[in-house]
Design a protein around this motif. Structure first.
Motif, short mmCIF file in Angstrom:
data_model
loop_
_atom_site.label_atom_id
_atom_site.label_comp_id
_atom_site.label_asym_id
_atom_site.label_seq_id
_atom_site.Cartn_x
_atom_site.Cartn_y
_atom_site.Cartn_z
N ILE A 114 0.82 -1.22 0.00
CA ILE A 114 0.00 0.00 0.00
C ILE A 114 0.86 1.26 0.00
O ILE A 114 0.33 2.37 0.00
N GLY A 115 2.17 1.07 -0.05
CA GLY A 115 3.10 2.19 0.07
C GLY A 115 3.61 2.24 1.48
O GLY A 115 2.83 2.11 2.44
N ILE A 116 4.91 2.42 1.64
CA ILE A 116 5.49 2.39 2.98
C ILE A 116 4.88 3.48 3.85
O ILE A 116 4.77 3.33 5.07
N GLY A 117 4.45 4.58 3.23
CA GLY A 117 3.73 5.62 3.96
C GLY A 117 2.24 5.61 3.67
O GLY A 117 1.54 6.57 3.99
N ALA A 186 6.20 11.50 3.88
CA ALA A 186 7.04 12.69 3.99
C ALA A 186 6.53 13.83 3.12
O ALA A 186 6.93 14.98 3.32
N ASP A 187 5.63 13.53 2.18
CA ASP A 187 5.21 14.54 1.21
C ASP A 187 3.69 14.53 1.01
O ASP A 187 3.19 14.11 -0.04
N PRO A 188 2.93 15.00 2.01
CA PRO A 188 1.47 15.03 1.86
C PRO A 188 1.02 15.93 0.72
O PRO A 188 -0.10 15.79 0.23
N GLN A 189 1.89 16.85 0.29
CA GLN A 189 1.54 17.71 -0.84
C GLN A 189 1.37 16.89 -2.12
O GLN A 189 0.70 17.34 -3.06
N ASP A 190 1.94 15.67 -2.16
CA ASP A 190 1.72 14.79 -3.31
C ASP A 190 0.25 14.42 -3.46
O ASP A 190 -0.22 14.13 -4.56
N SER A 191 -0.47 14.42 -2.34
CA SER A 191 -1.88 14.01 -2.36
C SER A 191 -2.83 15.17 -2.16
O SER A 191 -4.02 14.97 -1.90
N GLY A 192 -2.32 16.40 -2.25
CA GLY A 192 -3.20 17.56 -2.22
C GLY A 192 -3.25 18.33 -0.92
O GLY A 192 -3.94 19.35 -0.83
N THR A 224 7.21 11.38 -4.11
CA THR A 224 8.39 12.20 -4.36
C THR A 224 9.67 11.45 -4.02
O THR A 224 10.64 11.44 -4.79
N ALA A 225 9.68 10.77 -2.88
CA ALA A 225 10.87 10.03 -2.46
C ALA A 225 11.15 8.87 -3.40
O ALA A 225 12.31 8.59 -3.74
N LEU A 226 10.10 8.17 -3.83
CA LEU A 226 10.31 7.03 -4.72
C LEU A 226 10.79 7.46 -6.09
O LEU A 226 11.54 6.73 -6.75
N SER A 227 10.37 8.63 -6.53
CA SER A 227 10.90 9.12 -7.81
C SER A 227 12.39 9.41 -7.68
O SER A 227 13.16 9.22 -8.62
N ASN A 253 18.07 10.92 1.42
CA ASN A 253 16.88 11.68 1.07
C ASN A 253 16.08 12.10 2.30
O ASN A 253 15.40 13.13 2.30
N ASN A 254 16.18 11.31 3.38
CA ASN A 254 15.45 11.65 4.60
C ASN A 254 15.99 12.90 5.28
O ASN A 254 15.33 13.48 6.15
N SER A 255 17.19 13.32 4.90
CA SER A 255 17.75 14.53 5.52
C SER A 255 16.89 15.75 5.23
O SER A 255 16.86 16.69 6.03
N ARG A 256 16.17 15.74 4.12
CA ARG A 256 15.35 16.91 3.80
C ARG A 256 14.17 17.04 4.76
O ARG A 256 13.70 18.15 5.02
N VAL A 257 13.69 15.90 5.32
CA VAL A 257 12.62 15.98 6.31
C VAL A 257 13.15 16.58 7.60
O VAL A 257 12.51 17.42 8.23
N LEU A 258 14.35 16.14 7.99
CA LEU A 258 14.99 16.71 9.18
C LEU A 258 15.22 18.21 9.02
O LEU A 258 14.89 19.01 9.90
N LEU A 259 15.78 18.62 7.89
CA LEU A 259 16.06 20.03 7.64
C LEU A 259 14.79 20.87 7.66
O LEU A 259 14.71 21.90 8.34
N ASN A 260 13.79 20.44 6.91
CA ASN A 260 12.56 21.21 6.82
C ASN A 260 11.85 21.32 8.16
O ASN A 260 11.34 22.38 8.51
N SER A 261 11.82 20.23 8.91
CA SER A 261 11.12 20.27 10.20
C SER A 261 11.83 21.20 11.17
O SER A 261 11.19 21.97 11.89
N ALA A 262 13.15 21.16 11.20
CA ALA A 262 13.90 22.01 12.13
C ALA A 262 13.74 23.48 11.78
O ALA A 262 13.58 24.33 12.67
N TYR A 263 13.76 23.80 10.51
CA TYR A 263 13.63 25.20 10.08
C TYR A 263 12.21 25.72 10.18
O TYR A 263 12.00 26.93 10.24
#
Length: 390
Positions: A114-117, A186-192, A224-227, A253-263
């Motif tokens: 069903i997708g890891i997320g 990690a990318d809910p914007q993929d689904s709107g 986004t991550a799978l692409s 690729n997971n570093s972008r989640v850490l960066l975005n969340s911290a900022y």
């Protein structure tokens, strides 16, 4: 298991292949053919929802019935079906038996098909009622797995990331079912939906923090991550090499989640919120902690002044990460000290291509035995036991 005797090991990342009847056996009358189910198409078992396929109903693993591990292209990415993979890949009873054999007390688990997320559901159908039903059916099934295992198997429930209010309700429902965290794309914007840094997500973070539900971001848990997985290798690479390049790329690729969340400032608004970077390893973290402080000060010093802490300090207080094969270039204790021994958890990734197999604890015994006793206890199970209330 030399050197690891006496440690209560918690495996912080493994996967459970979805049984073919997982959704249909719980579907309300009239929905049996609408929820995810398996149909044979051109001789291949395929997952189908609302008449659309969203992937092969494959093995979800690389370990056969005899316990032999195979390459990704020959197993998980090849012709294997659920009948070809080791029963522990999909059968909770077999998984517990294998864990007993391997000396693993508890295991955190993530989905496959069903997708890891959980993202493959939204990608396949737009009917909001059906989507919510699918999420609830999966989470109900996994709650039963957890309960029947005596909380030794800890699946992470998927969230309806396309609807923030629905995420809030489902997180509350899952907490009532006994779950110890949530699994988020990690990318809910993929689904709107807005991206995770948008203040619209604050009600969800508030619920997760208040109910002690750490939010998990597994590598590859979004379209986004799978692409990213499918574009980092050069086309000329060998067909067996491409998954190796893609897989290694997903770690960083997971570093972008850490960066975005911290900022984003979300941790200033929700200081007790906990997040987990799953299956990403830890070797990249020390450099990224330095980089995230330096880059923000260089590029956005006024924004840096608005944060309550240095960006790197949010990892210390709000993030965990998992590791399995790393040696720290021969000095694992030094690497762990750089990351923080209170923020690291051990994993095996069973039964995926990079899993520690066939005897994970023996495979890591020498390097774990080189650690300080208190570090061994924390990373091999203590941190996870506290986070997941085991």
């Amino acid at each position: 298991m030399s050197g690891l005797a006496g440690l209560r090991v918690v495996d912080a990342d493994a996967h459970m292949t979805e049984r073919h009847d997982l959704f249909t056996e719980r579907a309300p009358k009239g929905y049996e053919d609408r929820v995810p189910h398996v149909e044979k198409i051109d001789g291949v078992d395929m997952w189908v929802i609302e008449g659309k396929t969203f992937g092969k109903a494959g093995s979800g693993g690389t370990v056969d019935h005899d316990g032999k591990k195979h390459a990704f292209r020959d197993s998980q990415g090849g012709s294997w079906g659920i009948g070809d993979v080791h029963p522990a890949a999909w059968d909770p009873a077999a998984r517990l038996a294998l864990m007993d054999e391997l000396g693993i007390h508890a295991q955190v688990q993530y989905p496959n098909a069903i997708g890891i997320g959980g993202q493959n559901l939204r990608n396949s159908v737009k009917d909001e009622v059906l989507l919510r039903l699918c999420v609830e059916l999966y989470n109900d099934a996994m709650a039963e797995v957890q309960a029947e295992s005596g909380n030794r198997l800890l699946p992470m429930p998927i969230m309806p990331a396309w609807d923030i209010a629905a995420c809030v309700r489902e997180a509350e429902r899952c907490a009532a079912l006994g779950y110890r965290g949530v699994n988020m794309t990690a990318d809910p914007q993929d689904s709107g939906s807005p991206d995770l840094g948008h203040p619209d997500w604050d009600p969800f973070w508030e619920v997760c923090a208040g109910l002690k539900l750490p939010v998990h971001f597994h590598i590859g848990a979004s379209q986004t991550a799978l692409s990213y997985f499918g574009t980092t290798y050069w086309p000329s690479q060998d067909t067996y090499v491409k998954p190796a390049i893609g897989g290694a790329s997903l770690f960083q690729n997971n570093s972008r989640v850490l960066l975005n969340s911290a900022y984003s400032g979300m941790f200033d608004r929700h200081p007790t919120l906990q997040m987990v970077s799953v299956e990403s390893g830890i070797g990249w973290i020390p450099f990224m902690l330095e980089a995230m402080d330096y880059e923000l000060e260089e590029n956005a010093p006024k924004h840096a002044e608005k944060l309550n802490k240095l960006p790197s300090e949010y990892f210390r207080d709000n993030w965990y990460a998992t590791f399995w094969f790393e040696t720290g270039r021969g000095d694992l204790q030094h690497l762990i000290d750089q990351v923080g021994e209170d923020r690291i958890m051990f994993e095996t990734d069973f039964p995926h291509p990079t899993c520690l197999h066939p005897d994970p604890l023996s495979m890591v015994s020498d390097k774990i035995s080189s650690l300080r006793p208190e570090t061994q206890e924390k990373v091999m199970g203590g941190n996870a036991a506290r986070l997941y209330r085991i």
